[in-house]
Design an enzyme around this catalytic site. Sequence first.
Site, short mmCIF file in Angstrom:
data_model
loop_
_atom_site.label_atom_id
_atom_site.label_comp_id
_atom_site.label_asym_id
_atom_site.label_seq_id
_atom_site.Cartn_x
_atom_site.Cartn_y
_atom_site.Cartn_z
CB SER A 290 -3.16 7.07 -8.66
OG SER A 290 -4.08 6.43 -7.49
CE1 TYR B 274 1.03 7.43 -4.91
CE2 TYR B 274 -1.18 7.09 -4.55
CZ TYR B 274 -0.32 6.91 -5.32
OH TYR B 274 -0.41 5.98 -6.40
CE LYS C 15 1.31 8.94 -8.41
NZ LYS C 15 2.57 8.84 -9.23
P1 NAD Z 1 6.85 0.79 -7.17
O1 NAD Z 1 7.21 1.17 -5.65
O2 NAD Z 1 6.87 -0.72 -7.14
O3 NAD Z 1 7.46 1.42 -8.21
C1 NAD Z 1 8.04 2.71 -8.06
C2 NAD Z 1 9.39 2.86 -8.27
O4 NAD Z 1 10.13 4.07 -8.24
C3 NAD Z 1 10.21 1.69 -7.52
O5 NAD Z 1 11.19 1.08 -7.92
C4 NAD Z 1 11.15 2.86 -6.76
O6 NAD Z 1 12.42 2.59 -6.16
C5 NAD Z 1 11.17 3.89 -7.62
N1 NAD Z 1 11.44 5.26 -7.26
C6 NAD Z 1 10.59 5.92 -6.16
N2 NAD Z 1 11.16 7.18 -6.10
C7 NAD Z 1 12.07 7.51 -6.70
C8 NAD Z 1 13.22 8.61 -7.23
N3 NAD Z 1 13.09 9.57 -6.59
N4 NAD Z 1 13.91 8.04 -8.19
C9 NAD Z 1 14.23 7.12 -8.89
N5 NAD Z 1 13.48 6.07 -8.50
C10 NAD Z 1 12.36 6.16 -7.71
O7 NAD Z 1 5.17 1.20 -7.51
P2 NAD Z 1 4.40 0.78 -8.57
O8 NAD Z 1 3.18 0.05 -7.96
O9 NAD Z 1 5.17 0.10 -9.78
O10 NAD Z 1 3.76 2.08 -9.04
C11 NAD Z 1 4.24 2.75 -10.16
C12 NAD Z 1 3.61 4.01 -10.54
O11 NAD Z 1 2.37 3.83 -10.63
C13 NAD Z 1 3.76 4.90 -9.13
O12 NAD Z 1 3.84 6.30 -9.68
C14 NAD Z 1 2.34 4.78 -8.44
O13 NAD Z 1 2.08 5.93 -7.63
C15 NAD Z 1 1.60 4.75 -9.77
N6 NAD Z 1 0.38 3.76 -9.35
C16 NAD Z 1 0.32 2.57 -8.91
C17 NAD Z 1 -0.84 1.98 -8.64
C18 NAD Z 1 -0.81 0.36 -8.37
O14 NAD Z 1 -1.69 -0.19 -8.29
N7 NAD Z 1 0.39 -0.10 -8.15
C19 NAD Z 1 -2.08 2.49 -8.73
C20 NAD Z 1 -2.14 3.91 -9.20
C21 NAD Z 1 -0.87 4.44 -9.36
C1 UD1 Z 2 -4.68 1.65 -2.50
C2 UD1 Z 2 -4.64 3.17 -2.54
C3 UD1 Z 2 -4.59 3.71 -3.95
C4 UD1 Z 2 -3.35 3.12 -4.83
C5 UD1 Z 2 -3.31 1.50 -4.81
C6 UD1 Z 2 -2.14 0.94 -5.25
C7 UD1 Z 2 -5.77 3.64 -0.65
C8 UD1 Z 2 -7.08 4.66 -0.12
N1 UD1 Z 2 -5.85 3.76 -1.81
O1 UD1 Z 2 -6.02 1.30 -3.16
O2 UD1 Z 2 -4.20 4.98 -4.05
O3 UD1 Z 2 -3.38 3.49 -6.17
O4 UD1 Z 2 -3.73 1.11 -3.37
O5 UD1 Z 2 -0.88 1.07 -4.34
O6 UD1 Z 2 -4.93 3.27 0.20
N2 UD1 Z 2 -8.16 -5.10 1.87
C9 UD1 Z 2 -8.18 -5.63 2.99
N3 UD1 Z 2 -7.10 -6.16 3.54
C10 UD1 Z 2 -5.98 -5.81 3.19
C11 UD1 Z 2 -5.54 -4.98 2.18
C12 UD1 Z 2 -6.84 -4.36 1.65
O7 UD1 Z 2 -9.47 -6.15 3.47
O8 UD1 Z 2 -5.04 -6.31 3.96
C13 UD1 Z 2 -9.12 -4.25 1.10
C14 UD1 Z 2 -9.34 -2.77 1.24
O9 UD1 Z 2 -10.03 -2.40 2.21
C15 UD1 Z 2 -9.91 -2.52 -0.06
C16 UD1 Z 2 -9.37 -3.60 -1.26
O10 UD1 Z 2 -8.77 -4.46 -0.11
O11 UD1 Z 2 -11.22 -2.87 -0.19
C17 UD1 Z 2 -8.33 -3.15 -2.01
O12 UD1 Z 2 -7.36 -2.61 -1.23
P1 UD1 Z 2 -5.84 -2.06 -1.76
O13 UD1 Z 2 -5.42 -3.28 -2.66
O14 UD1 Z 2 -5.02 -1.70 -0.44
O15 UD1 Z 2 -6.01 -0.94 -2.65
P2 UD1 Z 2 -6.90 0.40 -2.61
O16 UD1 Z 2 -6.99 0.81 -1.16
O17 UD1 Z 2 -8.08 0.41 -3.34
#
Ligand code: NAD
Ligand code: UD1
Length: 340
Positions: A124, A148, A152
């Site tokens: 991340s 969190y 990572k």
């Molecule tokens: P998500 O929660 O939708 O997907 C994660 C999946 O992993 C879920 O379906 C959950 O049920 C499963 N899971 C969690 N723990 C588990 C375990 N112990 N065994 C088996 N399954 C398990 O999240 P996402 O947004 O799809 O994120 C996927 C990956 O990307 C994660 O590692 C997250 O930290 C990383 N990530 C996401 C974002 C983002 O913007 N969404 C940003 C940076 C990193």
């Molecule tokens: C967050 C996590 C990041 C993770 C990502 C995806 C933090 C500090 N970081 O990113 O580690 O990888 O989510 O899960 O939490 N905002 C609003 N109102 C809302 C929600 C968000 O104003 O209801 C603003 C936030 O202040 C930020 C932007 O929208 O400026 C994006 O927020 P968000 O979507 O939560 O992502 P991050 O915080 O960047």
Amino acid sequence: MNLLVTGGAGYIGSHTAIELIMAGHDVVVVDNLSNSTRAAVSAIETVTGRDVTFFEYDIRNDSRLDEVLACRAFDAVLHFAALKAVGESAAQPLRYYANNVAGTATLLDGMNDYGIKTLVFSSSASVYGDPDTMPIGEDSPPDPKSPYARTKLITENLLHDLHDADPDWRISILRYFNAVGAHPSGRIGEDPSGVPNNLLPFVAQVAVGRRNCLNVFGDDYPTPDGTGIRDYLHVVDLARGHVKALDYLAGAGGVSVHNLGTGRGYSVFEVVHAFEAASGRKVPHRVAARRPGDVAVSWADPSKARDELGWTAEYDLERACEDLWRWQLTHPRGFSTRKA
Ligand code: NAD
Ligand code: UD1
């Protein structure tokens, strides 16, 4: 290739499973469904027209690992399974370390036993913390600000140590910026449980009438309109980055680290306006206090992924909003209630 996708019922994992299948790979999904539903796996099958083998399985459960790892001659694992809520991680650090770090160690141990030594790991942009300069390159020193984010970075370090001990490992660490949007088919998208933490899912739920008003967390940041700026990356672009990472690993050993982002930042107000334009709906919002732990600005330098993986983001924020809106409109309560 035969691929195991952990967390493949989740948001990014499910979209990546689709792109992997479309690229000709065979995919097996494992997920404990702690933050997802079986319906996401059915949606992968609907979109691709292919059956997907699914194990409801927790990666920490090493007694069932054999059952999964023995079901195919796997060439690689794409490891998405993790807990990802930043605020929750501060309240429940043990749960986050147990799931994200110890869970990964258990998985790697099993992979090692089966001689599966190729891995793509979901890291991340949060590992960078709050750097002084933008855009953020991979050489920006890590400074994670939450449990969190530390899970990572610790896992990244574990992977480097693993490769130092056994150079046969090929590992791609992908540091994602903010994943947004949904599959263009409208059949699969993000399905957050409870109140969404992230901006776009919240905005979409306001637009569809499920929530009344968006709280904009702070308008006094040192940015042009005072709201936070982030690098919003279409989930399909992100998914395709994994296909490129696998191709890259086929030719390169070692441990690589790549940012996946667009290289462009948008403010919260810009996101709201883009979503209003895409949906034709108003998104009522009010300015609220800053959210603890938020940084003012974060956007990627994605040039290393472009040069080494041959990957660049193709979709813009407008397209991500359109695709998210299609998903939200047809699935106002996610997978649990589908409207025709
Ligand atoms: P998500 O929660 O939708 O997907 C994660 C999946 O992993 C879920 O379906 C959950 O049920 C499963 N899971 C969690 N723990 C588990 C375990 N112990 N065994 C088996 N399954 C398990 O999240 P996402 O947004 O799809 O994120 C996927 C990956 O990307 C994660 O590692 C997250 O930290 C990383 N990530 C996401 C974002 C983002 O913007 N969404 C940003 C940076 C990193
Ligand atoms: C967050 C996590 C990041 C993770 C990502 C995806 C933090 C500090 N970081 O990113 O580690 O990888 O989510 O899960 O939490 N905002 C609003 N109102 C809302 C929600 C968000 O104003 O209801 C603003 C936030 O202040 C930020 C932007 O929208 O400026 C994006 O927020 P968000 O979507 O939560 O992502 P991050 O915080 O960047």
